[in-house]
Design an enzyme around this catalytic site. Structure first.
Site, short mmCIF file in Angstrom:
data_model
loop_
_atom_site.label_atom_id
_atom_site.label_comp_id
_atom_site.label_asym_id
_atom_site.label_seq_id
_atom_site.Cartn_x
_atom_site.Cartn_y
_atom_site.Cartn_z
N ASP A 112 43.08 34.57 42.58
CA ASP A 112 44.13 34.04 43.46
C ASP A 112 44.14 34.92 44.71
O ASP A 112 44.35 36.13 44.61
CB ASP A 112 45.47 34.16 42.72
CG ASP A 112 46.47 33.11 43.14
OD1 ASP A 112 46.54 32.83 44.35
OD2 ASP A 112 47.20 32.59 42.27
N HIS A 160 52.58 27.79 37.47
CA HIS A 160 53.58 28.84 37.26
C HIS A 160 54.82 28.69 38.14
O HIS A 160 55.69 29.55 38.11
CB HIS A 160 52.93 30.20 37.54
CG HIS A 160 52.46 30.33 38.97
ND1 HIS A 160 51.43 29.56 39.48
CD2 HIS A 160 52.92 31.07 39.99
CE1 HIS A 160 51.28 29.85 40.76
NE2 HIS A 160 52.16 30.76 41.09
N ASP A 161 54.87 27.64 38.94
CA ASP A 161 56.02 27.44 39.83
C ASP A 161 56.89 26.27 39.42
O ASP A 161 57.91 26.01 40.08
CB ASP A 161 55.53 27.18 41.27
CG ASP A 161 54.89 28.40 41.90
OD1 ASP A 161 55.34 29.52 41.60
OD2 ASP A 161 53.94 28.23 42.69
N GLU A 169 46.04 25.81 47.62
CA GLU A 169 47.38 25.34 47.29
C GLU A 169 47.94 24.71 48.55
O GLU A 169 48.23 25.40 49.52
CB GLU A 169 48.28 26.51 46.85
CG GLU A 169 49.64 26.02 46.42
CD GLU A 169 50.73 27.10 46.44
OE1 GLU A 169 51.70 26.95 45.70
OE2 GLU A 169 50.61 28.06 47.20
N ASP A 173 46.47 30.81 48.04
CA ASP A 173 47.91 30.61 48.08
C ASP A 173 48.31 29.99 49.43
O ASP A 173 47.81 30.39 50.49
CB ASP A 173 48.56 32.00 47.94
CG ASP A 173 50.04 31.94 47.63
OD1 ASP A 173 50.40 31.37 46.60
OD2 ASP A 173 50.83 32.47 48.44
C1 NOJ Z 1 52.89 29.94 45.96
C2 NOJ Z 1 52.80 30.65 44.66
O1 NOJ Z 1 52.29 29.78 43.69
C3 NOJ Z 1 54.18 31.15 44.34
O2 NOJ Z 1 54.26 31.65 43.04
C4 NOJ Z 1 54.53 32.19 45.38
O3 NOJ Z 1 55.86 32.62 45.16
C5 NOJ Z 1 54.43 31.61 46.80
N1 NOJ Z 1 53.21 30.87 46.97
C6 NOJ Z 1 54.45 32.70 47.84
O4 NOJ Z 1 53.25 33.43 47.83
#
Ligand code: NOJ
Ligand code: CA
Length: 542
Positions: A102, A327-328, A263, A203
Protein backbone atom coordinates in the site's frame (compact mmCIF):
# COMPACT_ATOMS: atom_id res chain seq x y z
CA UNK A 1 6.18 -14.39 -13.19
CA UNK A 2 6.33 -12.94 -16.65
CA UNK A 3 3.62 -12.08 -19.08
CA UNK A 4 1.77 -15.20 -20.21
CA UNK A 5 0.06 -15.20 -23.52
CA UNK A 6 -0.54 -11.45 -23.27
CA UNK A 7 -2.09 -11.91 -19.85
CA UNK A 8 -0.74 -10.66 -16.55
CA UNK A 9 -0.93 -12.45 -13.20
CA UNK A 10 -3.07 -9.67 -11.76
CA UNK A 11 -5.71 -10.17 -14.43
CA UNK A 12 -6.11 -13.89 -13.93
CA UNK A 13 -5.47 -13.84 -10.21
CA UNK A 14 -7.27 -13.12 -6.99
CA UNK A 15 -5.95 -10.63 -4.48
CA UNK A 16 -6.43 -10.93 -0.75
CA UNK A 17 -6.21 -7.84 1.42
CA UNK A 18 -4.48 -8.20 4.75
CA UNK A 19 -4.86 -5.58 7.44
CA UNK A 20 -1.53 -6.46 9.10
CA UNK A 21 -2.48 -5.30 12.62
CA UNK A 22 -5.34 -7.79 12.64
CA UNK A 23 -4.28 -10.84 10.69
CA UNK A 24 -1.85 -12.88 12.79
CA UNK A 25 0.42 -11.96 15.67
CA UNK A 26 3.78 -13.71 15.53
CA UNK A 27 5.33 -12.40 18.75
CA UNK A 28 2.48 -12.26 21.24
CA UNK A 29 2.32 -8.49 21.71
CA UNK A 30 -1.31 -8.40 20.58
CA UNK A 31 -0.61 -6.69 17.25
CA UNK A 32 -0.55 -8.60 13.99
CA UNK A 33 2.81 -8.59 12.21
CA UNK A 34 4.85 -9.86 9.27
CA UNK A 35 6.01 -13.02 11.02
CA UNK A 36 2.38 -13.82 11.71
CA UNK A 37 1.60 -13.47 8.01
CA UNK A 38 4.51 -15.75 7.07
CA UNK A 39 3.13 -18.42 9.39
CA UNK A 40 -0.20 -18.29 7.57
CA UNK A 41 1.08 -18.37 4.00
CA UNK A 42 0.20 -22.02 3.51
CA UNK A 43 -3.38 -21.22 4.42
CA UNK A 44 -3.43 -18.46 1.80
CA UNK A 45 -1.87 -20.71 -0.83
CA UNK A 46 -4.47 -23.39 -0.12
CA UNK A 47 -7.22 -20.81 -0.37
CA UNK A 48 -5.87 -20.16 -3.85
CA UNK A 49 -4.99 -16.48 -3.75
CA UNK A 50 -2.41 -15.08 -6.15
CA UNK A 51 -1.49 -11.88 -4.41
CA UNK A 52 -1.60 -10.23 -1.01
CA UNK A 53 -2.25 -6.54 -0.61
CA UNK A 54 -0.87 -5.43 2.72
CA UNK A 55 -2.30 -2.27 4.22
CA UNK A 56 0.63 0.05 5.07
CA UNK A 57 3.59 -1.43 6.91
CA UNK A 58 5.90 1.59 6.89
CA UNK A 59 6.93 3.42 10.06
CA UNK A 60 4.17 5.69 11.20
CA UNK A 61 2.99 7.42 14.36
CA UNK A 62 -0.27 5.57 13.58
CA UNK A 63 -2.66 8.49 13.72
CA UNK A 64 -4.36 6.73 10.82
CA UNK A 65 -2.88 3.27 11.46
CA UNK A 66 -0.16 3.51 8.87
CA UNK A 67 -1.89 5.74 6.34
CA UNK A 68 0.38 8.43 7.78
CA UNK A 69 3.85 7.35 6.74
CA UNK A 70 6.91 8.81 8.44
CA UNK A 71 9.47 6.82 6.42
CA UNK A 72 8.68 5.31 3.03
CA UNK A 73 11.76 3.11 3.02
CA UNK A 74 11.47 1.15 6.21
CA UNK A 75 9.18 -1.23 8.09
CA UNK A 76 7.24 -0.21 11.21
CA UNK A 77 8.82 -1.80 14.27
CA UNK A 78 5.48 -3.14 15.48
CA UNK A 79 5.13 -5.13 12.26
CA UNK A 80 8.70 -6.46 12.30
CA UNK A 81 12.09 -5.86 10.79
CA UNK A 82 13.33 -5.47 7.27
CA UNK A 83 14.56 -9.03 7.52
CA UNK A 84 11.00 -10.13 8.31
CA UNK A 85 9.80 -8.32 5.22
CA UNK A 86 12.40 -10.00 3.02
CA UNK A 87 11.39 -13.35 4.49
CA UNK A 88 7.75 -12.64 3.75
CA UNK A 89 8.55 -11.67 0.18
CA UNK A 90 10.67 -14.77 -0.41
CA UNK A 91 8.26 -17.17 1.28
CA UNK A 92 5.27 -15.73 -0.53
CA UNK A 93 7.06 -15.91 -3.88
CA UNK A 94 8.08 -19.49 -3.14
CA UNK A 95 4.37 -20.28 -2.96
CA UNK A 96 3.51 -18.35 -6.11
CA UNK A 97 1.93 -15.52 -4.11
CA UNK A 98 2.72 -11.93 -5.06
CA UNK A 99 3.08 -9.04 -2.64
CA UNK A 100 1.28 -5.76 -3.26
CA UNK A 101 2.21 -2.89 -0.95
CA UNK A 102 0.00 0.00 0.00
CA UNK A 103 1.63 3.27 -1.03
CA UNK A 104 0.29 6.38 0.58
CA UNK A 105 1.59 9.14 -1.65
CA UNK A 106 -1.05 11.85 -1.35
CA UNK A 107 0.21 12.82 2.08
CA UNK A 108 2.93 11.94 4.54
CA UNK A 109 2.87 11.92 8.31
CA UNK A 110 3.61 15.28 9.89
CA UNK A 111 6.56 13.41 11.43
CA UNK A 112 8.12 12.64 8.05
CA UNK A 113 11.50 14.36 7.72
CA UNK A 114 10.35 16.02 4.51
CA UNK A 115 7.58 17.79 6.35
CA UNK A 116 9.79 18.59 9.33
CA UNK A 117 12.18 20.29 6.96
CA UNK A 118 9.43 21.94 4.95
CA UNK A 119 7.90 23.59 7.98
CA UNK A 120 11.16 25.08 9.33
CA UNK A 121 11.19 28.15 7.07
CA UNK A 122 9.42 29.70 4.13
CA UNK A 123 12.62 29.38 2.13
CA UNK A 124 13.29 25.78 3.09
CA UNK A 125 14.38 23.79 0.01
CA UNK A 126 11.48 21.43 0.75
CA UNK A 127 8.93 24.19 1.34
CA UNK A 128 7.08 23.49 -1.87
CA UNK A 129 7.05 19.71 -1.28
CA UNK A 130 3.87 20.50 0.65
CA UNK A 131 1.05 22.96 0.04
CA UNK A 132 1.60 26.11 2.08
CA UNK A 133 -0.36 29.31 1.76
CA UNK A 134 -1.14 32.60 3.47
CA UNK A 135 -4.59 33.07 4.92
CA UNK A 136 -7.16 35.70 3.96
CA UNK A 137 -8.12 38.15 6.70
CA UNK A 138 -7.23 35.71 9.42
CA UNK A 139 -9.07 32.84 7.69
CA UNK A 140 -7.72 29.82 5.77
CA UNK A 141 -6.88 30.33 2.08
CA UNK A 142 -10.14 28.82 0.83
CA UNK A 143 -13.23 26.87 1.90
CA UNK A 144 -11.87 23.34 1.49
CA UNK A 145 -12.72 20.82 4.17
CA UNK A 146 -10.78 17.81 5.39
CA UNK A 147 -12.43 14.57 4.44
CA UNK A 148 -12.13 13.40 8.06
CA UNK A 149 -13.74 16.57 9.45
CA UNK A 150 -12.89 20.20 10.07
CA UNK A 151 -11.05 22.54 7.75
CA UNK A 152 -8.45 21.27 5.30
CA UNK A 153 -6.00 23.95 6.41
CA UNK A 154 -3.86 23.96 9.54
CA UNK A 155 -2.21 27.12 10.81
CA UNK A 156 1.50 26.72 11.49
CA UNK A 157 2.75 29.25 13.96
CA UNK A 158 6.46 28.88 13.12
CA UNK A 159 6.19 30.40 9.65
CA UNK A 160 2.72 31.98 9.92
CA UNK A 161 1.20 30.09 7.01
CA UNK A 162 -1.37 27.36 6.58
CA UNK A 163 -0.65 23.89 5.23
CA UNK A 164 -3.17 21.71 3.46
CA UNK A 165 -4.33 18.34 4.77
CA UNK A 166 -7.12 16.54 2.96
CA UNK A 167 -7.38 14.08 5.86
CA UNK A 168 -6.02 14.53 9.40
CA UNK A 169 -3.86 17.51 10.38
CA UNK A 170 -1.20 14.84 11.02
CA UNK A 171 -1.37 13.95 7.30
CA UNK A 172 -0.12 16.99 5.37
CA UNK A 173 -0.73 16.70 1.61
CA UNK A 174 2.38 16.71 -0.54
CA UNK A 175 2.63 18.97 -3.55
CA UNK A 176 2.62 16.84 -6.70
CA UNK A 177 3.29 19.98 -8.75
CA UNK A 178 6.84 20.07 -7.37
CA UNK A 179 9.19 18.21 -9.74
CA UNK A 180 11.54 17.38 -6.85
CA UNK A 181 8.74 15.90 -4.77
CA UNK A 182 7.56 13.88 -7.72
CA UNK A 183 11.06 12.56 -8.42
CA UNK A 184 11.43 11.62 -4.75
CA UNK A 185 8.15 9.68 -4.91
CA UNK A 186 9.19 7.81 -8.05
CA UNK A 187 12.39 6.88 -6.22
CA UNK A 188 10.26 5.42 -3.44
CA UNK A 189 8.34 3.39 -6.01
CA UNK A 190 11.57 2.11 -7.59
CA UNK A 191 13.02 1.30 -4.19
CA UNK A 192 10.29 -1.29 -3.56
CA UNK A 193 10.21 -2.53 -7.13
CA UNK A 194 13.97 -3.13 -6.96
CA UNK A 195 13.37 -5.16 -3.83
CA UNK A 196 10.98 -7.38 -5.73
CA UNK A 197 7.50 -6.29 -4.68
CA UNK A 198 4.92 -7.06 -7.33
CA UNK A 199 2.66 -4.06 -7.18
CA UNK A 200 1.10 -1.24 -5.29
CA UNK A 201 -2.30 -0.28 -4.05
CA UNK A 202 -2.26 3.50 -4.24
CA UNK A 203 -4.09 5.33 -1.53
CA UNK A 204 -6.52 8.09 -2.62
CA UNK A 205 -4.90 8.66 -6.02
CA UNK A 206 -7.69 10.93 -7.10
CA UNK A 207 -6.63 13.44 -4.45
CA UNK A 208 -3.04 13.86 -5.68
CA UNK A 209 -3.44 17.12 -7.61
CA UNK A 210 -5.30 20.17 -6.38
CA UNK A 211 -6.41 23.22 -8.28
CA UNK A 212 -3.32 25.36 -8.96
CA UNK A 213 -5.27 28.51 -8.02
CA UNK A 214 -6.81 26.94 -4.93
CA UNK A 215 -10.30 28.07 -5.92
CA UNK A 216 -13.20 27.65 -3.49
CA UNK A 217 -15.37 24.57 -4.00
CA UNK A 218 -18.98 25.36 -4.84
CA UNK A 219 -21.32 24.49 -1.99
CA UNK A 220 -24.63 22.64 -1.98
CA UNK A 221 -27.44 22.20 0.52
CA UNK A 222 -27.55 18.50 1.09
CA UNK A 223 -24.97 16.46 2.96
CA UNK A 224 -24.29 15.18 6.47
CA UNK A 225 -21.06 17.10 7.06
CA UNK A 226 -19.65 20.37 5.73
CA UNK A 227 -17.37 18.20 3.56
CA UNK A 228 -20.40 16.56 1.96
CA UNK A 229 -22.00 19.93 1.33
CA UNK A 230 -19.34 20.86 -1.19
CA UNK A 231 -18.87 19.85 -4.78
CA UNK A 232 -15.27 18.72 -4.89
CA UNK A 233 -14.30 20.39 -8.11
CA UNK A 234 -11.02 21.84 -6.98
CA UNK A 235 -9.61 19.73 -4.17
CA UNK A 236 -9.71 16.32 -5.88
CA UNK A 237 -10.24 14.58 -9.21
CA UNK A 238 -8.31 17.22 -11.10
CA UNK A 239 -7.73 16.09 -14.68
CA UNK A 240 -3.98 16.73 -14.23
CA UNK A 241 -3.86 13.74 -11.87
CA UNK A 242 -4.31 11.39 -14.80
CA UNK A 243 -1.06 12.75 -16.27
CA UNK A 244 0.75 11.82 -13.08
CA UNK A 245 -0.74 8.32 -13.29
CA UNK A 246 0.71 8.03 -16.79
CA UNK A 247 4.15 8.90 -15.45
CA UNK A 248 3.73 6.36 -12.68
CA UNK A 249 2.84 3.76 -15.29
CA UNK A 250 6.13 4.42 -17.07
CA UNK A 251 8.05 3.96 -13.85
CA UNK A 252 6.30 0.70 -12.99
CA UNK A 253 6.28 -0.74 -16.50
CA UNK A 254 10.07 -0.51 -16.60
CA UNK A 255 9.86 -3.66 -14.46
CA UNK A 256 8.23 -6.84 -15.73
CA UNK A 257 4.91 -8.08 -14.35
CA UNK A 258 4.24 -5.33 -11.83
CA UNK A 259 0.95 -3.58 -11.28
CA UNK A 260 -0.79 -0.61 -9.75
CA UNK A 261 -4.31 -0.52 -8.38
CA UNK A 262 -5.66 2.86 -7.46
CA UNK A 263 -8.07 3.68 -4.72
CA UNK A 264 -10.38 5.99 -6.59
CA UNK A 265 -13.00 6.84 -4.07
CA UNK A 266 -16.05 8.57 -5.28
CA UNK A 267 -18.83 9.40 -2.93
CA UNK A 268 -21.92 7.60 -4.17
CA UNK A 269 -23.43 8.38 -6.59
CA UNK A 270 -20.19 9.87 -7.98
CA UNK A 271 -19.27 9.67 -11.60
CA UNK A 272 -18.08 6.24 -12.74
CA UNK A 273 -16.64 7.86 -15.85
CA UNK A 274 -14.32 9.83 -13.65
CA UNK A 275 -13.13 6.68 -11.93
CA UNK A 276 -12.58 5.03 -15.30
CA UNK A 277 -10.49 7.96 -16.49
CA UNK A 278 -7.60 6.90 -14.24
CA UNK A 279 -6.96 3.94 -16.51
CA UNK A 280 -6.21 6.48 -19.24
CA UNK A 281 -7.16 3.81 -21.79
CA UNK A 282 -4.34 1.52 -20.77
CA UNK A 283 -1.73 4.25 -20.25
CA UNK A 284 -2.56 5.09 -16.65
CA UNK A 285 -3.23 2.83 -13.70
CA UNK A 286 -3.30 -0.88 -14.49
CA UNK A 287 -6.37 -1.15 -12.28
CA UNK A 288 -8.71 1.23 -10.51
CA UNK A 289 -11.06 0.01 -7.84
CA UNK A 290 -14.73 0.00 -8.54
CA UNK A 291 -16.29 0.39 -5.09
CA UNK A 292 -19.86 0.27 -6.30
CA UNK A 293 -20.56 -3.10 -4.63
CA UNK A 294 -19.78 -1.59 -1.23
CA UNK A 295 -22.91 0.51 -1.58
CA UNK A 296 -25.25 -1.84 -3.42
CA UNK A 297 -28.50 -2.75 -1.77
CA UNK A 298 -29.21 -6.50 -1.73
CA UNK A 299 -30.89 -6.55 -5.10
CA UNK A 300 -29.83 -8.39 -8.25
CA UNK A 301 -30.28 -5.36 -10.47
CA UNK A 302 -28.26 -3.14 -8.12
CA UNK A 303 -25.19 -5.29 -8.76
CA UNK A 304 -25.97 -6.14 -12.37
CA UNK A 305 -26.43 -2.52 -13.39
CA UNK A 306 -23.14 -1.50 -11.82
CA UNK A 307 -21.36 -4.28 -13.70
CA UNK A 308 -22.93 -3.32 -17.02
CA UNK A 309 -22.09 0.32 -16.50
CA UNK A 310 -18.46 -0.49 -15.67
CA UNK A 311 -18.11 -2.95 -18.56
CA UNK A 312 -19.34 -0.33 -20.95
CA UNK A 313 -17.08 2.39 -19.63
CA UNK A 314 -13.92 0.31 -19.55
CA UNK A 315 -14.44 -1.58 -22.78
CA UNK A 316 -12.48 -4.72 -23.61
CA UNK A 317 -9.04 -3.12 -23.18
CA UNK A 318 -9.19 -2.12 -19.54
CA UNK A 319 -9.45 -4.64 -16.80
CA UNK A 320 -12.08 -4.21 -14.05
CA UNK A 321 -11.68 -4.76 -10.32
CA UNK A 322 -14.50 -5.72 -8.01
CA UNK A 323 -14.62 -5.96 -4.27
CA UNK A 324 -17.19 -6.45 -1.55
CA UNK A 325 -15.08 -5.43 1.44
CA UNK A 326 -12.15 -3.43 2.67
CA UNK A 327 -10.79 -1.93 5.87
CA UNK A 328 -12.88 1.24 5.56
CA UNK A 329 -16.35 -0.21 5.17
CA UNK A 330 -18.75 -2.38 7.17
CA UNK A 331 -18.27 -6.03 6.25
CA UNK A 332 -20.56 -7.51 3.60
CA UNK A 333 -21.51 -10.38 5.90
CA UNK A 334 -23.03 -7.81 8.25
CA UNK A 335 -24.31 -5.47 5.55
CA UNK A 336 -26.34 -8.25 3.98
CA UNK A 337 -27.08 -10.02 7.22
CA UNK A 338 -30.79 -9.41 7.68
CA UNK A 339 -32.87 -12.13 9.30
CA UNK A 340 -30.06 -14.70 9.51
CA UNK A 341 -29.67 -14.84 5.73
CA UNK A 342 -26.09 -13.68 5.65
CA UNK A 343 -24.68 -17.12 4.85
CA UNK A 344 -26.66 -17.87 1.69
CA UNK A 345 -26.26 -14.27 0.61
CA UNK A 346 -22.50 -14.44 1.15
CA UNK A 347 -22.43 -17.47 -1.15
CA UNK A 348 -24.33 -15.65 -3.89
CA UNK A 349 -22.13 -12.57 -3.56
CA UNK A 350 -18.92 -14.62 -3.67
CA UNK A 351 -20.13 -16.57 -6.71
CA UNK A 352 -20.72 -13.26 -8.47
CA UNK A 353 -17.37 -11.78 -7.42
CA UNK A 354 -15.37 -14.76 -8.67
CA UNK A 355 -17.19 -15.19 -11.97
CA UNK A 356 -17.20 -11.62 -13.26
CA UNK A 357 -14.69 -10.27 -15.76
CA UNK A 358 -12.12 -8.52 -13.61
CA UNK A 359 -9.83 -9.06 -10.67
CA UNK A 360 -11.61 -9.98 -7.44
CA UNK A 361 -10.20 -8.44 -4.26
CA UNK A 362 -11.21 -10.12 -1.03
CA UNK A 363 -10.63 -8.92 2.51
CA UNK A 364 -9.26 -11.12 5.29
CA UNK A 365 -11.99 -13.03 7.11
CA UNK A 366 -14.50 -12.56 4.30
CA UNK A 367 -13.91 -16.19 3.33
CA UNK A 368 -15.19 -17.44 6.69
CA UNK A 369 -18.02 -14.93 7.00
CA UNK A 370 -16.54 -12.65 9.61
CA UNK A 371 -18.97 -10.06 10.85
CA UNK A 372 -18.35 -6.53 12.06
CA UNK A 373 -17.29 -6.58 15.68
CA UNK A 374 -19.72 -5.13 18.19
CA UNK A 375 -17.40 -2.84 20.07
CA UNK A 376 -18.12 -0.59 22.98
CA UNK A 377 -17.09 3.00 22.66
CA UNK A 378 -14.23 2.50 25.11
CA UNK A 379 -12.89 -0.34 22.93
CA UNK A 380 -12.54 1.74 19.78
CA UNK A 381 -8.99 2.42 18.63
CA UNK A 382 -9.03 4.02 15.20
CA UNK A 383 -8.19 7.64 15.99
CA UNK A 384 -10.00 8.73 12.87
CA UNK A 385 -13.12 6.81 13.74
CA UNK A 386 -13.14 8.01 17.33
CA UNK A 387 -12.84 11.68 16.51
CA UNK A 388 -14.16 12.26 13.05
CA UNK A 389 -16.06 9.33 11.62
CA UNK A 390 -19.49 10.70 10.99
CA UNK A 391 -21.34 7.52 11.75
CA UNK A 392 -20.40 5.74 14.95
CA UNK A 393 -18.68 3.27 15.40
CA UNK A 394 -16.13 4.17 12.73
CA UNK A 395 -13.90 1.57 11.13
CA UNK A 396 -12.78 -0.66 13.99
CA UNK A 397 -15.65 -3.17 13.59
CA UNK A 398 -14.34 -4.36 10.22
CA UNK A 399 -10.78 -4.57 11.56
CA UNK A 400 -11.21 -7.06 14.41
CA UNK A 401 -8.68 -9.94 14.61
CA UNK A 402 -8.79 -12.80 12.15
CA UNK A 403 -10.58 -15.82 13.59
CA UNK A 404 -8.25 -18.78 13.16
CA UNK A 405 -9.54 -21.34 15.66
CA UNK A 406 -11.37 -21.68 18.94
CA UNK A 407 -8.33 -21.16 21.17
CA UNK A 408 -8.38 -18.02 23.33
CA UNK A 409 -8.42 -14.88 21.15
CA UNK A 410 -9.28 -17.06 18.18
CA UNK A 411 -5.65 -18.08 17.73
CA UNK A 412 -4.81 -14.55 16.59
CA UNK A 413 -2.40 -13.87 19.46
CA UNK A 414 -1.08 -15.43 22.64
CA UNK A 415 -1.19 -11.99 24.23
CA UNK A 416 -3.99 -9.46 24.51
CA UNK A 417 -5.36 -8.51 21.09
CA UNK A 418 -5.23 -4.81 20.24
CA UNK A 419 -8.96 -4.98 19.38
CA UNK A 420 -11.30 -7.52 20.97
CA UNK A 421 -11.95 -10.66 18.97
CA UNK A 422 -15.56 -11.07 17.77
CA UNK A 423 -17.56 -13.11 20.24
CA UNK A 424 -18.74 -15.58 17.58
CA UNK A 425 -15.18 -16.88 17.04
CA UNK A 426 -15.89 -20.34 18.49
CA UNK A 427 -18.40 -20.98 15.70
CA UNK A 428 -16.82 -18.82 12.99
CA UNK A 429 -13.19 -19.73 12.49
CA UNK A 430 -10.84 -21.23 9.92
CA UNK A 431 -10.12 -24.43 11.85
CA UNK A 432 -13.80 -25.33 12.15
CA UNK A 433 -14.69 -24.42 8.59
CA UNK A 434 -11.73 -26.31 7.23
CA UNK A 435 -13.28 -29.48 8.66
CA UNK A 436 -16.76 -28.79 7.33
CA UNK A 437 -17.10 -29.41 3.58
CA UNK A 438 -20.27 -27.31 3.51
CA UNK A 439 -18.64 -24.26 5.05
CA UNK A 440 -18.31 -20.86 3.46
CA UNK A 441 -14.54 -21.36 3.41
CA UNK A 442 -14.94 -24.44 1.23
CA UNK A 443 -17.31 -22.51 -1.02
CA UNK A 444 -14.66 -19.79 -1.48
CA UNK A 445 -12.01 -22.41 -2.23
CA UNK A 446 -14.26 -24.15 -4.74
CA UNK A 447 -15.08 -20.90 -6.52
CA UNK A 448 -11.43 -19.86 -6.66
CA UNK A 449 -10.43 -23.27 -8.02
CA UNK A 450 -13.16 -23.06 -10.64
CA UNK A 451 -12.12 -19.57 -11.69
CA UNK A 452 -8.51 -20.68 -12.02
CA UNK A 453 -9.46 -23.79 -14.00
CA UNK A 454 -11.82 -22.15 -16.49
CA UNK A 455 -10.31 -19.67 -18.94
CA UNK A 456 -13.83 -18.40 -19.70
CA UNK A 457 -14.11 -17.28 -16.08
CA UNK A 458 -10.79 -15.54 -15.73
CA UNK A 459 -10.47 -14.12 -19.20
CA UNK A 460 -13.69 -14.58 -21.14
CA UNK A 461 -16.03 -11.88 -22.41
CA UNK A 462 -18.93 -10.94 -20.15
CA UNK A 463 -22.51 -10.66 -21.37
CA UNK A 464 -25.61 -10.17 -19.28
CA UNK A 465 -28.41 -12.51 -20.23
CA UNK A 466 -31.86 -11.13 -20.80
CA UNK A 467 -33.55 -12.69 -17.78
CA UNK A 468 -36.39 -10.37 -16.92
CA UNK A 469 -36.98 -11.69 -13.42
CA UNK A 470 -35.76 -8.93 -11.09
CA UNK A 471 -34.58 -11.43 -8.47
CA UNK A 472 -31.98 -12.90 -10.81
CA UNK A 473 -28.62 -11.88 -12.15
CA UNK A 474 -27.61 -14.15 -15.01
CA UNK A 475 -24.70 -13.72 -17.38
CA UNK A 476 -22.40 -15.61 -19.64
CA UNK A 477 -18.63 -15.70 -19.90
CA UNK A 478 -17.16 -16.85 -23.16
CA UNK A 479 -13.71 -17.85 -24.26
CA UNK A 480 -12.93 -19.64 -27.52
CA UNK A 481 -15.28 -22.64 -27.61
CA UNK A 482 -16.29 -22.45 -23.97
CA UNK A 483 -19.42 -20.81 -22.73
CA UNK A 484 -20.18 -20.57 -19.04
CA UNK A 485 -23.48 -19.31 -17.72
CA UNK A 486 -23.83 -18.04 -14.17
CA UNK A 487 -27.28 -17.98 -12.62
CA UNK A 488 -27.72 -16.21 -9.30
CA UNK A 489 -30.93 -16.01 -7.35
CA UNK A 490 -30.76 -13.05 -4.97
CA UNK A 491 -34.12 -13.84 -3.41
CA UNK A 492 -35.31 -15.94 -0.48
CA UNK A 493 -38.03 -17.34 -2.79
CA UNK A 494 -37.56 -19.78 -5.70
CA UNK A 495 -37.49 -18.26 -9.19
CA UNK A 496 -37.46 -19.59 -12.72
CA UNK A 497 -34.33 -18.82 -14.70
CA UNK A 498 -33.36 -19.69 -18.25
CA UNK A 499 -30.34 -21.56 -19.45
CA UNK A 500 -29.85 -20.78 -23.14
CA UNK A 501 -31.46 -23.43 -25.34
CA UNK A 502 -29.73 -25.46 -28.02
CA UNK A 503 -26.92 -27.03 -25.96
CA UNK A 504 -26.34 -29.55 -23.24
CA UNK A 505 -24.93 -27.94 -20.14
CA UNK A 506 -22.70 -29.40 -17.50
CA UNK A 507 -22.85 -28.16 -13.93
CA UNK A 508 -19.47 -26.69 -12.90
CA UNK A 509 -20.52 -25.68 -9.43
CA UNK A 510 -23.73 -24.99 -7.58
CA UNK A 511 -25.19 -24.61 -4.14
CA UNK A 512 -27.73 -27.37 -4.89
CA UNK A 513 -26.85 -29.18 -8.11
CA UNK A 514 -23.90 -31.52 -8.22
CA UNK A 515 -20.85 -30.73 -10.32
CA UNK A 516 -20.73 -32.97 -13.38
CA UNK A 517 -24.52 -33.35 -13.69
CA UNK A 518 -25.95 -32.27 -17.02
CA UNK A 519 -29.05 -30.37 -17.93
CA UNK A 520 -30.68 -29.30 -21.16
CA UNK A 521 -31.13 -25.66 -22.07
CA UNK A 522 -34.44 -24.07 -21.14
CA UNK A 523 -36.19 -23.06 -17.96
CA UNK A 524 -34.64 -24.06 -14.66
CA UNK A 525 -36.10 -23.48 -11.24
CA UNK A 526 -33.65 -21.88 -8.84
CA UNK A 527 -34.22 -22.41 -5.12
CA UNK A 528 -33.84 -19.59 -2.60
CA UNK A 529 -30.39 -18.00 -2.99
CA UNK A 530 -29.34 -20.71 -5.38
CA UNK A 531 -26.13 -20.39 -7.37
CA UNK A 532 -25.80 -22.45 -10.52
CA UNK A 533 -22.78 -22.27 -12.80
CA UNK A 534 -23.00 -24.32 -15.98
CA UNK A 535 -20.80 -24.80 -19.00
CA UNK A 536 -21.06 -25.89 -22.57
CA UNK A 537 -18.65 -26.11 -25.47
CA UNK A 538 -19.75 -24.70 -28.74
CA UNK A 539 -20.86 -27.55 -30.90
CA UNK A 540 -22.11 -29.65 -27.95
CA UNK A 541 -25.56 -30.73 -29.18
CA UNK A 542 -28.81 -30.72 -27.25
C1 NOJ B 1 -7.95 5.59 2.32
C2 NOJ B 1 -7.57 4.50 3.25
O1 NOJ B 1 -8.13 3.30 2.80
C3 NOJ B 1 -8.05 4.91 4.62
O2 NOJ B 1 -7.94 3.86 5.53
C4 NOJ B 1 -7.26 6.11 5.03
O3 NOJ B 1 -7.75 6.58 6.28
C5 NOJ B 1 -7.39 7.25 4.00
N1 NOJ B 1 -7.22 6.76 2.67
C6 NOJ B 1 -6.36 8.32 4.22
O4 NOJ B 1 -5.08 7.87 3.87
CA1 CA C 1 3.03 -8.69 17.04
Amino acid sequence: MSERDGREWWQDGIIYQIYPRSFADGNGDGIGDLRGIVERLDYLRDLGVDGLWLSPINPSPMHDFGYDVSDYRDIAAEFGTFEDFRTLLAEAHARGIRIVLDLVLNHTSHEHLWFQESRTARDSPKRDWYIWHDGHNGQPPNNWCASFGGKAWEWDEATSQYYLHSFLPQQPDVNWRSPELKAAMWDVVRYWLDMGVDGFRLDVVNWFLKDAELRDNPTKWLGARPYDRQRHLYDRDRPETVEVMKELRQVVDAYPARMTVGEVYREPPGSPALAASYYARGEGLHLAFNFAFLYCKWKASAFADRVDEWEELLGPDCWPVYTLNNHDQPRSYSRYGVGGESDPRARVAAAMLFTLRGTPFIYYGEEIGMRDGTLKKAELHDPVGKRYWPFHPGRDPERTPMQWDDAPHAGFTTGTPWLPVNDDFREVNVWRQDRDPDSLLHWYRALIRLRRREPALHRGAYRRLPDTDAALFTYSREWEHDRIVVLLNFDRMPHEAHVPAGSTWEVCLGTRQRAGDTLPGGPVRLAAYEVLIVKTRRGAGA
